[in-house]
Design an enzyme around this catalytic site. Sequence first.
Site, PDB file in Angstrom:
ATOM      1  N   GLN A 163       0.833  -1.203   0.000  1.00 44.55           N
ATOM      2  CA  GLN A 163       0.000   0.000   0.000  1.00 44.55           C
ATOM      3  C   GLN A 163       0.872   1.258   0.000  1.00 44.55           C
ATOM      4  O   GLN A 163       1.569   1.526   0.973  1.00 44.55           O
ATOM      5  CB  GLN A 163      -0.876  -0.006   1.257  1.00 44.55           C
ATOM      6  CG  GLN A 163      -1.731   1.238   1.439  1.00 44.55           C
ATOM      7  CD  GLN A 163      -2.508   1.195   2.753  1.00 44.55           C
ATOM      8  OE1 GLN A 163      -2.039   0.618   3.725  1.00 44.55           O
ATOM      9  NE2 GLN A 163      -3.680   1.793   2.774  1.00 44.55           N
ATOM     10  N   GLY A 164       0.793   2.036  -1.068  1.00 42.63           N
ATOM     11  CA  GLY A 164       1.596   3.253  -1.156  1.00 42.63           C
ATOM     12  C   GLY A 164       0.753   4.495  -0.922  1.00 42.63           C
ATOM     13  O   GLY A 164       0.437   5.244  -1.859  1.00 42.63           O
ATOM     14  N   TYR A 165       0.392   4.724   0.302  1.00 44.48           N
ATOM     15  CA  TYR A 165      -0.384   5.908   0.659  1.00 44.48           C
ATOM     16  C   TYR A 165       0.512   6.966   1.307  1.00 44.48           C
ATOM     17  O   TYR A 165       0.698   8.051   0.799  1.00 44.48           O
ATOM     18  CB  TYR A 165      -1.499   5.537   1.655  1.00 44.48           C
ATOM     19  CG  TYR A 165      -2.812   5.065   1.066  1.00 44.48           C
ATOM     20  CD1 TYR A 165      -2.884   4.392  -0.144  1.00 44.48           C
ATOM     21  CD2 TYR A 165      -4.009   5.287   1.747  1.00 44.48           C
ATOM     22  CE1 TYR A 165      -4.103   3.952  -0.651  1.00 44.48           C
ATOM     23  CE2 TYR A 165      -5.236   4.856   1.247  1.00 44.48           C
ATOM     24  CZ  TYR A 165      -5.272   4.190   0.045  1.00 44.48           C
ATOM     25  OH  TYR A 165      -6.481   3.763  -0.434  1.00 44.48           O
ATOM     26  N   SER A 166       1.041   6.622   2.510  1.00 43.19           N
ATOM     27  CA  SER A 166       1.743   7.619   3.324  1.00 43.19           C
ATOM     28  C   SER A 166       3.023   8.118   2.660  1.00 43.19           C
ATOM     29  O   SER A 166       3.690   7.380   1.928  1.00 43.19           O
ATOM     30  CB  SER A 166       2.112   7.031   4.683  1.00 43.19           C
ATOM     31  OG  SER A 166       0.987   6.501   5.311  1.00 43.19           O
TER      32      SER A 166
ATOM     33  N   GLU B  37      -9.745  -1.426   4.864  1.00 43.38           N
ATOM     34  CA  GLU B  37      -8.585  -1.641   5.737  1.00 43.38           C
ATOM     35  C   GLU B  37      -9.033  -1.613   7.196  1.00 43.38           C
ATOM     36  O   GLU B  37      -8.632  -2.461   7.989  1.00 43.38           O
ATOM     37  CB  GLU B  37      -7.541  -0.538   5.492  1.00 43.38           C
ATOM     38  CG  GLU B  37      -6.312  -0.707   6.378  1.00 43.38           C
ATOM     39  CD  GLU B  37      -5.184   0.268   6.035  1.00 43.38           C
ATOM     40  OE1 GLU B  37      -5.424   1.210   5.259  1.00 43.38           O
ATOM     41  OE2 GLU B  37      -4.078   0.070   6.555  1.00 43.38           O
TER      42      GLU B  37
ATOM     43  N   GLU C 236      -6.729   8.966  16.825  1.00 45.96           N
ATOM     44  CA  GLU C 236      -7.178  10.360  16.917  1.00 45.96           C
ATOM     45  C   GLU C 236      -7.950  10.757  15.659  1.00 45.96           C
ATOM     46  O   GLU C 236      -8.975  11.450  15.734  1.00 45.96           O
ATOM     47  CB  GLU C 236      -5.979  11.299  17.124  1.00 45.96           C
ATOM     48  CG  GLU C 236      -5.332  11.209  18.501  1.00 45.96           C
ATOM     49  CD  GLU C 236      -4.436   9.982  18.673  1.00 45.96           C
ATOM     50  OE1 GLU C 236      -4.077   9.346  17.661  1.00 45.96           O
ATOM     51  OE2 GLU C 236      -4.096   9.646  19.819  1.00 45.96           O
TER      52      GLU C 236
END
Lengths: 401, 380
Positions: A131-134, A249, A386
Site C-alpha cells: 500500500q503506497g499511501y503515506s 482496511e 485520533e
Amino acid sequence: MAELEDFRRETRAWLEANAPESLVGMPFSELDGTWGGRRAQFASADMKLWLDVMGGRGWTAASWPAEYGGGGLSKAEAKVLAQEMAALRLPPPLIGFGLTMIGPTLLRFGTEEQKNEHLPKICRGEIRWCQGYSEPGAGSDLASLQAKAVRDGDDFIITGTKVWTSYADQSDWIFCLVRTDPDVVKQAGITFILADMASPGVSVSPIPLISGKSPFCETHFEAVRVPVKNVISEINGGWTVAKALLGHERSMIADAFGVSPRGGTRGGRSRLVETAAQYLGEPGGVLGDAILRDEIVQNEMDTRAFSLTVQRGRDAAKAGQQPGPETSMLKIYGTEINMRRNELMVRAAGPQSLGWEGPGFDEAELVATRDWLRSRGNSIEGGTSEIQLNIIAKRVLGLPD
Amino acid sequence: MQLVLTEEQELIAQTATEFVADHSPVSRFRALRDSADPVGFSRGLWKEMAELGWLGIPFPESLGGAGMGMAELALVVEAMGRALAPEPFMSCVGLAGQALFEAGSEAQKDRWLAAMIAGDALLALAYQEQGSRYDLCRVTTRAQRSGEGWQITGRKVQVLDGHVADALVVSARTAGQDGDSDGISLFLIPAETAGVEIERQTRVDDRNAAIVHLQRAEVAADALVGDLDCGGDLLESVVDRATVMLCAEMLGGMAQAFEMTLEYLKERKQFGVPIGSFQALKHRMARVFMEIELSRSSVMAATRAFDERSSETAKLVSLAKARCSDAYLLTANEGVQMFAGVGMTDEYDIGFYLKRARAAELTFGDAAHHRDRWARLSGY
Ligand SMILES: Cc1cc2nc3c(=O)[nH]c(=O)nc-3n(C[C@H](O)[C@H](O)[C@H](O)COP(=O)(O)OP(=O)(O)OC[C@H]3O[C@@H](n4cnc5c(N)ncnc54)[C@H](O)[C@@H]3O)c2cc1C
C-alpha cells in the site's frame, strides 16, 4: 437453514479430508501467515499444500465471485466456512493486502479487464500487494500527498517517495496514491493507480520496527513509467477510491482483532486466559493474581461486546439498514482491545516476557513479546485513533469544526 | 441470534418512545420529587401502561399477558429509562411478577399476577438486607413453622416500590446458615398482614423504596412461592432477568444523557465558538458514543439469550451489567463535566442521570462483581 447445515457438514468433511494434519492447532500470529507472491515463503511444505488446495476452490477469497477466482459463497456460507476452520483450529491459507484491501476495492471500482487481470492472481496467492499511501510529509493529512504523476502518452511518469510501506521489499505490486493535479483542492487532484514493483525506477529501503522484524519500507519512485490503464476509476478521482479502501482496511483490522478466531480459543478459554493460567496458576479455580485477573476479564468481556457490535452492524446491513461510519469506531475499539490483550499477555508471563532471542525463553514467550511491540502500531496504521475519533465526532455526532 | 430489531419490535420501540415523551417528560419526575409526592409515581399513568399491555409483555396470554420476550420488554423499559419514569415497572413486572410467574402456584398467579398485569395490584420483591450487598443468599430474615403456616421475622431494606405494594414477595431462611444458597424460601405476603410494617426510604436517585419490617408476621402454608428451601436458585433466576431489564433502562438513560450533552455542546459558546468544536471534548464524546454502542450490543445479546434459552445467558447478563454500569457512569460524569457549572445545579436534568447511573450501578451487582461472575462462569 437446512441448506446451510448441509453446507456446514460438507465443508467440515472437506476440510477434514484436505487440510494437512500438521496445521491443526498450529499457533500463528497476525503476521506469520502465508503472504504469497512471486517470492512466496511458506512456514512449511504443508502450508504450501494448504494454499494450493484452498486456492484451488477459491476458498482463499470465499465470498468473491467464482469468475474472478473466488469461492462464490454467500455471506452466510462464508461465515460457516470461517466457523468450521475455527472449530478445526486451522490457520488461514493466505493473508495479505490483496485479499483484504485492493481486492474488495477492485471488485467495486475496477474495470472488467482490471478485475480479470488481478483478482485470480490474488486468490491463488501469486501476487503480493503493498500500500503506497503515506509519505514523509503526508500521514494523517493524507490528502496533502506530493508524489507526482505526469502524463506522457499512454503512460504516467511517477516521481516521489512513499514511506511506511509495509512489506514493500517483498511485494510484487503496489496500489498508490499520486498527485495528478497540483492546482486544485488537495483531494481533487489525486489519482489511484496500480504499479508493478519490478518497473524500472522503483527502489525500496527497509526500515526496521521496534519489534525487530516485519520491516516497513521507504519506497522511491524515480521517473517510473506506469500505463494509464492502471488507473482505478477516474484520473483525479482517486480520493473516493482511497477512502473506500481505507474503509476495507479498517474493517479488516477490526475483524482481525475482534471477531475472528485468531485469539486461538481452545475449550472455550482464550489464549490470554490459558497463558495467564499457565504463569499465575489457578488456586481454588481462579487466576492467581486478583488484579491481573480483573483486567483480563475486562479485556475478554470487551472483546465479546466488540464482536457483538460487529455482528450487529452485519445484521443491520442484512436487514437493509444503512451502515454508518462505524468502521472508524470498530477500528479504534478493535485495535485498542488487541493492544491491551498483548500487554496482558506480556504481563501475565512476567519476567519471562523480557527475552528478545536466544536461550532461556521459549518460542511462545518470544513471539508474545514481539507481538506486543508490533501491536503498538495498531492504533497508528490505517489512520490513527485520533483521526478516527475526529471522523466519529464529525460524521456521526455532527460536532462543529 | 439476530442483533437487529424486527419490524414489529421497531414499532414497539417507537410507540413506547412516543408515549413516554408525551406523558412522562423528565419534568414530571422532577415535580413528583419536589412535591414529595407520597405515591412517587402516577397511578393514572400506571393504569394506562397496563391498558397498553406493557405490564404483561413477558407473561402468557392466559394471565392477560402478551406472551412476548425480553427483547420486546427491553424496548419499553429503555424508553422509560430515557425519561427516568418512576413507575414501579421493575418491582412489579421484573421482580415480584417474574418470581410468581416462574414459581407461583396457580392460585397465586390468578390472584396476584393477573391482577398486577391488569394494573389492579402492585407487587414488590423484598430480597435485600442491610449488608447483604449483592449476595442474594445473605438472608437473616427467618420463617418458622407456626401451626399449618409460617411466622416470619426480619428486616428488608431498599425494597423497590415497597411503600405502595399490595403484596410482597419476601425471601426468608427456612433452613441452613446465613450465606447458604440452600434453605431460602420465598413467601407471598399481603401488605396488610399483621406484623408487617412499611417505612418509606429516600434515596439519592429519588426512586421509591421502603424498609419492610416483619415482626412475627403470620402467613398460611399456601403463601410459599415455589419449593421449600429452593428460593435461592429462584431468586438468582429472577434477578438475572431483572438485571437485563435494568440494563435496558440504563441504556435509555445513558442515551438520553448523551444526547442532552451533545446538544449542549452545539449550543454553548465560549471563546466565540461552540464548545463542541474543541477537540478535547469531541474525542471524549466520541469515546462515550462507542461505549454506549457496545452497551447496546451487549443488552441486545442478553435479551435474546433469554428468549432463545442460550446456555450462555448468565454470562451475557453479566456482560451487559458490567458494561452498562461503566458506560452509564462515564456518560453521566462526562455530561456533568461538559455542562460544567450548570451541570452541578439541581435545576439541570443531567444531575438526575448521574444519580440514577450510580444507583443503577449499585443495584444487582456493580461492574467488578459481574466481571468476577463472568470469569467464574468461564472457569477461571
Ligand atoms: C505498523 C504500521 C504499518 C503501516 N503501513 C503502512 C502502509 O503499508 N502503507 C502506508 O501508506 N502507510 C502505512 N502506515 C502509515 C500510517 O498510515 C501512518 O503512520 C498514519 O496515518 C499516521 O501518519 P504519521 O505517522 O505521519 O503521523 P502524523 O500524521 O504525523 O501524526 C502524529 C500524531 O499527531 C496526531 N494527529 C495528526 N493529525 C491530527 C488531528 N487532526 N487531530 C488530532 N491528532 C492528530 C496523530 O494521531 C498522531 O498521534 C503504517 C504505519 C504503521 C505504524
